[in-house]
Design an enzyme around this catalytic site. Structure first.
Site, PDB file in Angstrom:
ATOM      1  N   SER A 171      23.014 -47.278 -24.476  1.00  6.01           N
ATOM      2  CA  SER A 171      23.408 -46.351 -23.606  1.00  6.01           C
ATOM      3  C   SER A 171      24.843 -45.253 -24.311  1.00  6.01           C
ATOM      4  CB  SER A 171      24.054 -46.961 -22.523  1.00  6.01           C
ATOM      5  OG  SER A 171      24.779 -46.355 -21.793  1.00  6.01           O
ATOM      6  N   TYR A 174      30.318 -53.315 -19.270  1.00  6.95           N
ATOM      7  CA  TYR A 174      28.991 -52.959 -19.624  1.00  6.95           C
ATOM      8  C   TYR A 174      28.744 -52.233 -20.806  1.00  6.95           C
ATOM      9  CZ  TYR A 174      25.028 -49.755 -19.513  1.00  6.95           C
ATOM     10  OH  TYR A 174      23.929 -49.232 -19.913  1.00  6.95           O
ATOM     11  N   LYS A 190      26.784 -53.368 -24.720  1.00 11.21           N
ATOM     12  CA  LYS A 190      25.890 -52.727 -25.323  1.00 11.21           C
ATOM     13  C   LYS A 190      26.312 -52.386 -26.678  1.00 11.21           C
ATOM     14  CE  LYS A 190      22.925 -51.746 -22.168  1.00 11.21           C
ATOM     15  NZ  LYS A 190      21.372 -52.215 -22.177  1.00 11.21           N
TER      16      LYS A 190
HETATM   17  C1  WQD Z   1      27.194 -38.807 -12.732  1.00 10.54           C
HETATM   18  C2  WQD Z   1      27.981 -37.817 -12.300  1.00 10.54           C
HETATM   19  C3  WQD Z   1      30.023 -38.619 -11.400  1.00 10.54           C
HETATM   20  C4  WQD Z   1      28.026 -40.346  -7.944  1.00 10.54           C
HETATM   21  C5  WQD Z   1      26.162 -43.835 -15.415  1.00 10.54           C
HETATM   22  C6  WQD Z   1      26.507 -45.160 -15.762  1.00 10.54           C
HETATM   23  C7  WQD Z   1      25.682 -45.950 -16.393  1.00 10.54           C
HETATM   24  C8  WQD Z   1      24.689 -45.291 -17.316  1.00 10.54           C
HETATM   25  C9  WQD Z   1      24.437 -43.593 -17.187  1.00 10.54           C
HETATM   26  C10 WQD Z   1      23.202 -46.830 -18.342  1.00 10.54           C
HETATM   27  C11 WQD Z   1      29.679 -38.038 -12.666  1.00 10.54           C
HETATM   28  C12 WQD Z   1      29.247 -37.823 -10.378  1.00 10.54           C
HETATM   29  C13 WQD Z   1      28.341 -39.779  -9.113  1.00 10.54           C
HETATM   30  C14 WQD Z   1      28.367 -39.741  -6.787  1.00 10.54           C
HETATM   31  C15 WQD Z   1      29.432 -38.151  -7.746  1.00 10.54           C
HETATM   32  N1  WQD Z   1      23.314 -45.756 -17.195  1.00 10.54           N
HETATM   33  N2  WQD Z   1      28.877 -38.675  -9.085  1.00 10.54           N
HETATM   34  N3  WQD Z   1      29.138 -38.749  -6.848  1.00 10.54           N
HETATM   35  O1  WQD Z   1      28.786 -42.058 -14.518  1.00 10.54           O
HETATM   36  O2  WQD Z   1      27.556 -40.650 -15.786  1.00 10.54           O
HETATM   37  O3  WQD Z   1      26.648 -42.807 -16.015  1.00 10.54           O
HETATM   38  O4  WQD Z   1      24.936 -43.661 -15.810  1.00 10.54           O
HETATM   39  O5  WQD Z   1      23.739 -46.704 -19.389  1.00 10.54           O
HETATM   40  O6  WQD Z   1      24.999 -46.445 -15.259  1.00 10.54           O
HETATM   41  O7  WQD Z   1      27.625 -45.048 -16.812  1.00 10.54           O
HETATM   42  O8  WQD Z   1      26.269 -41.396 -14.123  1.00 10.54           O
HETATM   43  O9  WQD Z   1      25.118 -40.672 -11.838  1.00 10.54           O
HETATM   44  O10 WQD Z   1      27.252 -42.384 -11.663  1.00 10.54           O
HETATM   45  O11 WQD Z   1      27.404 -39.987 -12.435  1.00 10.54           O
HETATM   46  O12 WQD Z   1      30.213 -37.030  -8.042  1.00 10.54           O
HETATM   47  O13 WQD Z   1      28.324 -40.677  -5.452  1.00 10.54           O
HETATM   48  O14 WQD Z   1      28.004 -37.269 -11.062  1.00 10.54           O
HETATM   49  O15 WQD Z   1      31.430 -38.399 -11.189  1.00 10.54           O
HETATM   50  O16 WQD Z   1      30.327 -36.893 -12.935  1.00 10.54           O
HETATM   51  P1  WQD Z   1      27.401 -41.356 -15.310  1.00 10.54           P
HETATM   52  P2  WQD Z   1      26.497 -41.173 -12.441  1.00 10.54           P
END
Ligand code: WQD
Length: 345
Positions: free
Chosen positions: A124, A148, A152
Site C-alpha cells: 500500500s 496498518y 505492510k
Molecule cells: C481520500 C481523501 C480524505 C472520506 C485510504 C487508507 C487505506 C488505503 C488507501 C489500503 C482524503 C478525504 C475521505 C470522507 C473526506 N487502502 N475524505 N471525507 O485516506 O487516502 O487512504 O485508502 O491500503 O485504506 O489509507 O483514502 O478514501 O479515506 O480518503 O474528505 O468521508 O478523501 O481526507 O483526502 P486515504 P480515503
C-alpha cells in the site's frame, strides 16, 4: 498448476479473480470472510463462466491452509488477505499485527515447504512517509504512520529478508494508491461494513440518499481548493496490474516494489464535482476539520510499473465514478442476499 489467491472474496480480490479467470488461469481462493462475502465469488463465477475451489479459512489456521497446498499444485500466490482499516488499526494494533503479519508468516512457511516461491503481495502507498515530495516513486522515503501501514512495511521487509536467504524467491510488492470504481456489470464492488471510511463509497451512499451529506475533511491543505489530493485508480486497472506482476514473478526471480496508481491527483472537491457531472446526482457536503493522520497530497509516479511490468492504468475519473455509482444503485445493501435485504426493511 493453479494460482492461490488469498483474500479473493474481497473488493480487490474478486476483481483480480475475474481478470485471472478471463486470462485463462486456474485459481484457488482462500478467504476467512471477515470483511467480505462469498456472494462476491458466486458472482465471479457468473461473470466469467468459470469454476474454482474456494476454502473459507483463516491463514492463521495452519492445518487448514496446509491442506490447500496438499490438494492443489500451486504455481504462485497472490496474497491479498489482510485487515486494512487505518483508523481501526490505531485502536486495535495487536489485531492487525497478529492477523496481517502472523498470517503472512504461516503462508510463507507453507509456500517454502511446498516449493512455491512466486508471490505477488498486496502492499500500500501507506508505507510511504509523510515527509516525501510528490510524485511518489518506489525510492521515496518509507515510514508508515499507523499500525496498518506498519504491517505492510514489515511484511515487505520480511519478504526482502526471505529473498536474501533464498534468491530463488520471486516477489512483487504492489503499493496500491487509492482504488475505487467497480466491475462494469455492477455485480462486483466495494462493500464496506457500516459507515464507509473511504471517500468514494461515502459519496455514493450520500448520492443514493443513504447518508445525509459528505464531511470534507479539511480545506486548508496546500492544494488547488484546499482539500486533500489523492491518486485514484480504477479497481479493474489495479486487478490487471496483478496479472502483469504475476507474469513477471513467474518468469524471473528477485524482489521489486511497484507503485500502482495513475500518476494523476484529484482533490476531494474535484472528485465530488466529477461524480455529480457524470451521474447527474447531487452530493451535499460540509467542510469539517482535518481527519487525524491524513496527509494533504499523495499521488504516484507509476512509470516503473509501466517500464518493468508493461502496466498502465487506462480508466479515467469519469469511468471510476460511473462504475462506482452503478454498483451502488444495483446493490443498495452491498452483497447482502436479497432475502436479508427484505428482512432488514
Ligand atoms: C481520500 C481523501 C480524505 C472520506 C485510504 C487508507 C487505506 C488505503 C488507501 C489500503 C482524503 C478525504 C475521505 C470522507 C473526506 N487502502 N475524505 N471525507 O485516506 O487516502 O487512504 O485508502 O491500503 O485504506 O489509507 O483514502 O478514501 O479515506 O480518503 O474528505 O468521508 O478523501 O481526507 O483526502 P486515504 P480515503
Amino acid at each position: 498448476m493453479s494460482i492461490l489467491v488469498t483474500g479473493g472474496a474481497g473488493y480487490i480480490g474478486s476483481h483480480t479473480c475475474v481478470e485471472l479467470l478471463n486470462a485463462g488461469y486456474e485459481i484457488v481462493v482462500v478467504d476467512n470472510l471477515s470483511n467480505s462475502s462469498s456472494e462476491s465469488l458466486s458472482r465471479v463465477k457468473e461473470l466469467t463462466g468459470k469454476d474454482f475451489e474456494f476454502y473459507p479459512i483463516n491463514l492463521l489456521h495452519r492445518q487448514d491452509l496446509e491442506s490447500v497446498f496438499k490438494r492443489h499444485s500451486i504455481e504462485a500466490v497472490i496474497h491479498l488477505a489482510g485487515l486494512k482499516a487505518v483508523g481501526e488499526s490505531v485502536s486495535l494494533p495487536l489485531r492487525y499485527y497478529h492477523n496481517n503479519i502472523s498470517g503472512s508468516i504461516v503462508l510463507y512457511e507453507l509456500m517454502q515447504e511446498h516449493g512455491v516461491k512466486n508471490i505477488v503481495f498486496s502492499s500500500s502507498a501507506t508505507v510511504y512517509g509523510t515527509s516525501g515530495s510528490v510524485p511518489i516513486t518506489e525510492d521515496s522515503p518509507l515510514g508508515a504512520t499507523n499500525a496498518y501501514g506498519r504491517t505492510k512495511l514489515m511484511i515487505e521487509e520480511m519478504m526482502r529478508d526471505l529473498h536474501v536467504s533464498d534468491p530463488t524467491w520471486s516477489i512483487a510488492l504492489l503499493r496500491y494508491f487509492n482504488p475505487i470504481g467497480a466491475h462494469s456489470s455492477g455485480r462486483l464492488g466495494e462493500d464496506p461494513n457500516g459507515i464507509p471510511n473511504n471517500l468514494m463509497p461515502y459519496i455514493t451512499q450520500v448520492a443514493v440518499g443513504a447518508l445525509k451529506e459528505l464531511q470534507v475533511y479539511g480545506n486548508d491543505y496546500a492544494t488547488s481548493d484546499g482539500t486533500g489530493v489523492r491518486d485514484y485508480l480504477h479497481v479493474v486497472d489495479l486487478a490487471r496490474g496483478h496479472l502483469k506482476a504475476l507474469e513477471k514473478v513467474i518468469a524471473t526471480t528477485g524482489v521489486e516494489a511497484y507503485n500502482l496508481g495513475t500518476g494523476q491527483g484529484y482533490s476531494v472537491l474535484e472528485m465530488v464535482k466529477a461524480f455529480e457531472r457524470v451521474t447527474g446526482r447531487n452530493v451535499p457536503y460540509k467542510i469539517t476539520s482535518r481527519r487525524t493522520g491524513d496527509i494533504g497530497v499523495c499521488y504516484s509516479d507509476p512509470t516503473k510499473a509501466e517500464r518493468e511490468l508493461g502496466w498502465i492504468a487506462y480508466k479515467g475519473i469519469d469511468e471510476m465514478c460511473l462504475d462506482s455509482w452503478r454498483w451502488q444503485t444495483y446493490n443498495p445493501q452491498g452483497y447482502l442476499a436479497a432475502n436479508e435485504v427484505a428482512a432488514n426493511l
